[in-house]
Write an enzyme that holds these catalytic residues in place. Structure first.
Site, PDB file in Angstrom:
ATOM      1  N   HIS A 237     -35.939  19.777 -17.614  1.00  0.00           N
ATOM      2  CA  HIS A 237     -36.528  18.605 -16.963  1.00  0.00           C
ATOM      3  C   HIS A 237     -37.957  18.883 -16.479  1.00  0.00           C
ATOM      4  CE1 HIS A 237     -32.181  17.980 -16.676  1.00  0.00           C
ATOM      5  NE2 HIS A 237     -32.422  16.697 -16.573  1.00  0.00           N
TER       6      HIS A 237
ATOM      7  N   GLU B  20     -31.730   6.787 -25.116  1.00  0.00           N
ATOM      8  CA  GLU B  20     -33.168   6.690 -25.372  1.00  0.00           C
ATOM      9  C   GLU B  20     -33.468   6.287 -26.813  1.00  0.00           C
ATOM     10  OE1 GLU B  20     -32.803   8.796 -21.614  1.00  0.00           O
ATOM     11  OE2 GLU B  20     -31.812   9.044 -23.560  1.00  0.00           O
TER      12      GLU B  20
END
Length: 373
Positions: A165, A96
């Site tokens: 998450h 990322e």
């Protein structure tokens, strides 16, 4: 900027750098939606908005993990690689920080990147680029550098994916000057706000919800038109009422509407405001509603401390305190990391019944929590 290769083909600077990292593009495939469609899923709303904006502006491109060959982890980018090729639909490694930095650099040079995070939890790996590079550059350059970039992906709780998450990042990113933060609920929100985000000259955080991707919503012919776009910073009154205002965003809008329906059967008329935009926040719409209903319930999935509800409450205290007939009620996620067990997970996120009880307390139709304890 474009370069001419040995075959005479124009190639973008980004494409030249990354050309050798990907397979050749497949043949283009035309794609569209029927103007006669009455309903659209949020997934298709995202896909169609991406398709139309990429078609309209060659500087728009999509970058992220599995967005190309796999057509997106949630199939949001289905068909886009075939149609636009690997120079504009870029599969990246699992890094990322790397691809977000490439995206911000591309935006500095006039391109319009759309950076997809498989979940916004993973944006923590790239937060330095988002905040220190994307959000601050326009101000630090005295307006000489624009950063037209969109960071998008699922945000907040899904189901059974654990604490790492499941976090809502609305309050995190809404805290930062230089960013715009959008939180769509319906297919209309999604199409209109994503188009607005891609066209905007500033960096935009676009927070989706995984559990809404498969939900269908009615859409008008206006919404399906390729020119359709919603203004950033404007809330929508999803349901009018006169007794209590309920503010919500993303998935919680649906819960608020369900609560309003239950309350109506008990003689309480609730006004539901879909915030749509967290930064800028439509303070005028919120305060106008509170001045009409004289009561406020805020709903969010994120943690309560320093949350969106706290900011809304303060706005009402500053601008409409004398109109309040009851204390503000705040519904938020539990102040703990998300549990993995299904029964505990349900207890950690707001439910429709929580909103109903809060609205009743605000309307003095239930025993206050302190008295019940």
């Amino acid at each position: 900027m474009a370069y001419i290769d040995e075959s005479g083909r124009a190639e973008t600077m980004l494409g030249q750098v990354l050309r050798r990292l990907r397979p050749a593009a497949a043949a283009e495939v035309a794609r569209g939606y029927s103007a006669a469609a009455k309903e659209m899923t949020v997934r298709d709303a995202l896909n169609s908005a991406l398709d139309e904006e990429m078609s309209a502006d060659p500087s728009v491109f999509l970058m992220g993990e599995e967005v190309g060959e796999y057509q997106g982890a949630y199939k949001i980018s289905k068909g886009l690689l075939d149609k636009y090729g690997p120079d504009r639909v870029l599969d990246t490694p699992i890094t990322e920080a790397g691809f977000t930095g490439i995206g911000v650099g591309a935006a500095y040079h006039g391109l319009r990147p759309i950076i997809e995070f498989m979940t916004f939890n993973f944006s923590m790996q790239a937060i330095d680029h988002i905040i220190n590079s994307a959000a601050k550059s326009n101000y630090m350059s005295a307006g000489q550098i624009s950063v037209p970039i969109v960071f998008r992906g699922p945000n907040g709780a899904a189901a059974g994916v654990g604490a790492q998450h499941s976090q809502c990042y609305a309050a995190w990113y809404a805290h930062v000057p230089g960013l715009k933060v959008l939180t769509p609920y319906s297919s209309e929100d999604t199409r209109g706000l994503l188009k607005a985000a891609i066209r905007d000259p500033d960096p935009v955080i676009f927070l989706e919800n995984e559990l809404l991707y498969g939900e269908s919503f009615p859409v008008s012919a206006e919404v399906l038109d390729s020119s359709f776009c919603l203004p950033i910073g404007k809330a929508k009154i999803e349901r009018e009422g006169k007794d209590v205002t309920i503010t919500a965003f993303s998935k919680m809008v649906g819960y608020a509407l369900q609560a309003a329906e239950i309350l109506s059967k008990e003689g309480i008329s609730a006004e539901v405001i879909n915030l749509r935009s967290i930064r800028p926040l439509d303070r005028a719409a919120i305060n106008a509603s509170v001045r009409k209903t004289n009561r406020l319930v805020t709903v969010e999935e994120g943690f309560p401390q320093h949350g969106i509800g706290a900011e809304i409450c303060m706005s009402v205290v500053e601008e409409s305190f004398e109109y309040l007939d009851a204390p503000v009620e705040r519904i938020a996620g539990a102040d703990v990391p998300m549990p993995y067990a299904a029964n505990l997970e349900r207890m950690a996120v707001p439910q429709v019944d929580d909103i109903v009880r809060a609205a009743k307390r605000a309307c003095y139709r239930a025993v206050p929590m302190a008295a019940a304890a």
